[in-house]
Motif scaffolding. Sequence first.
Motif, PDB file in Angstrom:
ATOM      1  N   THR A   9       0.839  -1.192   0.000  1.00  0.00           N
ATOM      2  CA  THR A   9       0.000   0.000   0.000  1.00  0.00           C
ATOM      3  C   THR A   9       0.874   1.243   0.000  1.00  0.00           C
ATOM      4  OG1 THR A   9      -0.110   0.150   2.417  1.00  0.00           O
ATOM      5  CG2 THR A   9      -1.752  -1.233   1.322  1.00  0.00           C
ATOM      6  N   PHE A  10       0.249   2.369  -0.248  1.00  0.00           N
ATOM      7  CA  PHE A  10       0.980   3.636  -0.313  1.00  0.00           C
ATOM      8  C   PHE A  10       1.611   3.973   1.025  1.00  0.00           C
ATOM      9  CE2 PHE A  10       1.124   8.224   0.275  1.00  0.00           C
ATOM     10  CZ  PHE A  10       1.875   8.602  -0.815  1.00  0.00           C
ATOM     11  N   PHE A  11       0.904   3.741   2.098  1.00  0.00           N
ATOM     12  CA  PHE A  11       1.374   4.161   3.414  1.00  0.00           C
ATOM     13  C   PHE A  11       2.442   3.230   3.992  1.00  0.00           C
ATOM     14  CE2 PHE A  11      -2.808   6.119   2.989  1.00  0.00           C
ATOM     15  CZ  PHE A  11      -2.441   7.440   3.145  1.00  0.00           C
ATOM     16  N   GLU A  12       2.647   2.063   3.392  1.00  0.00           N
ATOM     17  CA  GLU A  12       3.757   1.211   3.801  1.00  0.00           C
ATOM     18  C   GLU A  12       5.077   1.753   3.279  1.00  0.00           C
ATOM     19  OE1 GLU A  12       2.926  -2.665   2.324  1.00  0.00           O
ATOM     20  OE2 GLU A  12       1.348  -3.054   3.794  1.00  0.00           O
ATOM     21  N   GLY A  13       5.012   2.546   2.237  1.00  0.00           N
ATOM     22  CA  GLY A  13       6.221   3.168   1.701  1.00  0.00           C
ATOM     23  C   GLY A  13       7.086   2.223   0.901  1.00  0.00           C
ATOM     24  N   HIS A  51       6.058   2.776  -4.740  1.00  0.00           N
ATOM     25  CA  HIS A  51       5.278   3.944  -4.327  1.00  0.00           C
ATOM     26  C   HIS A  51       6.197   5.141  -4.053  1.00  0.00           C
ATOM     27  CE1 HIS A  51       1.270   2.237  -4.109  1.00  0.00           C
ATOM     28  NE2 HIS A  51       1.800   1.147  -3.573  1.00  0.00           N
ATOM     29  N   THR A  52       7.382   4.872  -3.538  1.00  0.00           N
ATOM     30  CA  THR A  52       8.335   5.955  -3.302  1.00  0.00           C
ATOM     31  C   THR A  52       8.787   6.578  -4.617  1.00  0.00           C
ATOM     32  OG1 THR A  52       9.101   4.895  -1.283  1.00  0.00           O
ATOM     33  CG2 THR A  52      10.547   6.536  -2.252  1.00  0.00           C
ATOM     34  N   LEU A  53       9.050   5.758  -5.617  1.00  0.00           N
ATOM     35  CA  LEU A  53       9.462   6.282  -6.923  1.00  0.00           C
ATOM     36  C   LEU A  53       8.336   7.063  -7.593  1.00  0.00           C
ATOM     37  CD1 LEU A  53      11.554   3.321  -8.355  1.00  0.00           C
ATOM     38  CD2 LEU A  53      12.371   5.520  -7.520  1.00  0.00           C
ATOM     39  N   ILE A  54       7.128   6.548  -7.517  1.00  0.00           N
ATOM     40  CA  ILE A  54       5.986   7.248  -8.104  1.00  0.00           C
ATOM     41  C   ILE A  54       5.751   8.575  -7.379  1.00  0.00           C
ATOM     42  CG2 ILE A  54       3.479   7.149  -8.431  1.00  0.00           C
ATOM     43  CD1 ILE A  54       3.845   4.096  -8.833  1.00  0.00           C
ATOM     44  N   GLY A  55       5.824   8.564  -6.057  1.00  0.00           N
ATOM     45  CA  GLY A  55       5.630   9.777  -5.278  1.00  0.00           C
ATOM     46  C   GLY A  55       6.716  10.809  -5.507  1.00  0.00           C
ATOM     47  N   THR A  56       7.959  10.358  -5.638  1.00  0.00           N
ATOM     48  CA  THR A  56       9.056  11.284  -5.914  1.00  0.00           C
ATOM     49  C   THR A  56       8.893  11.919  -7.290  1.00  0.00           C
ATOM     50  OG1 THR A  56      10.514   9.943  -4.520  1.00  0.00           O
ATOM     51  CG2 THR A  56      11.558  11.500  -6.016  1.00  0.00           C
ATOM     52  N   GLY A  57       8.476  11.138  -8.252  1.00  0.00           N
ATOM     53  CA  GLY A  57       8.193  11.700  -9.576  1.00  0.00           C
ATOM     54  C   GLY A  57       7.044  12.691  -9.546  1.00  0.00           C
ATOM     55  N   PHE A  58       6.024  12.401  -8.744  1.00  0.00           N
ATOM     56  CA  PHE A  58       4.892  13.309  -8.590  1.00  0.00           C
ATOM     57  C   PHE A  58       5.340  14.630  -7.974  1.00  0.00           C
ATOM     58  CE2 PHE A  58       1.223  14.975  -6.247  1.00  0.00           C
ATOM     59  CZ  PHE A  58       0.263  14.989  -7.242  1.00  0.00           C
ATOM     60  N   ILE A  59       6.192  14.549  -6.952  1.00  0.00           N
ATOM     61  CA  ILE A  59       6.712  15.767  -6.319  1.00  0.00           C
ATOM     62  C   ILE A  59       7.510  16.582  -7.332  1.00  0.00           C
ATOM     63  CG2 ILE A  59       8.388  16.616  -4.630  1.00  0.00           C
ATOM     64  CD1 ILE A  59       7.504  14.365  -2.785  1.00  0.00           C
ATOM     65  N   LEU A  60       8.330  15.919  -8.119  1.00  0.00           N
ATOM     66  CA  LEU A  60       9.150  16.624  -9.103  1.00  0.00           C
ATOM     67  C   LEU A  60       8.290  17.286 -10.176  1.00  0.00           C
ATOM     68  CD1 LEU A  60      12.029  17.271  -9.947  1.00  0.00           C
ATOM     69  CD2 LEU A  60      12.028  15.152 -11.252  1.00  0.00           C
ATOM     70  N   VAL A  61       7.298  16.588 -10.680  1.00  0.00           N
ATOM     71  CA  VAL A  61       6.434  17.148 -11.724  1.00  0.00           C
ATOM     72  C   VAL A  61       5.598  18.299 -11.167  1.00  0.00           C
ATOM     73  CG1 VAL A  61       4.426  16.626 -13.173  1.00  0.00           C
ATOM     74  CG2 VAL A  61       6.363  15.078 -13.133  1.00  0.00           C
TER      75      VAL A  61
END
Length: 116
Positions: free
Chosen positions: A50-54, A58-68
């Motif tokens: 899950t997302f909250f397990e980290g 999910h970390t790579l997708i979230g980091t890309g989201f932050i960058l975009v």
Amino acid sequence: MFGKLIDAGHSRNLTEATVFYITSLILLVGFSTVLMHVLGLVGVVNGGGTFFEGGSWHTLIGTGFILVLSSMILTGRKLTSDIFSILLVILGVYLGYTTSIMLGMIPVALLTTMKK
């Protein structure tokens, strides 16, 4: 509905930045979960968690989201020549990748409070 909440060119106060943070986090959780489910159905990943397990995906997708998202804010508000804004983006990406995506979104929310 989400258009005004995540507008990249709008300058916000602290309350609006908090709403921006929560809205962006909700969008990120939904996007990451759906993407991981589709990648699991295709057979690219096995049990991403899950997302909250980290998990690492999910970390790579979230980091890309932050960058975009942060680069959309920088270009939308014409802050690409401001060194402090660029340092906030770097800090957000670093915190998102090393510690937590939820912690990495805080500098992005603070970036929306800066004046042009």
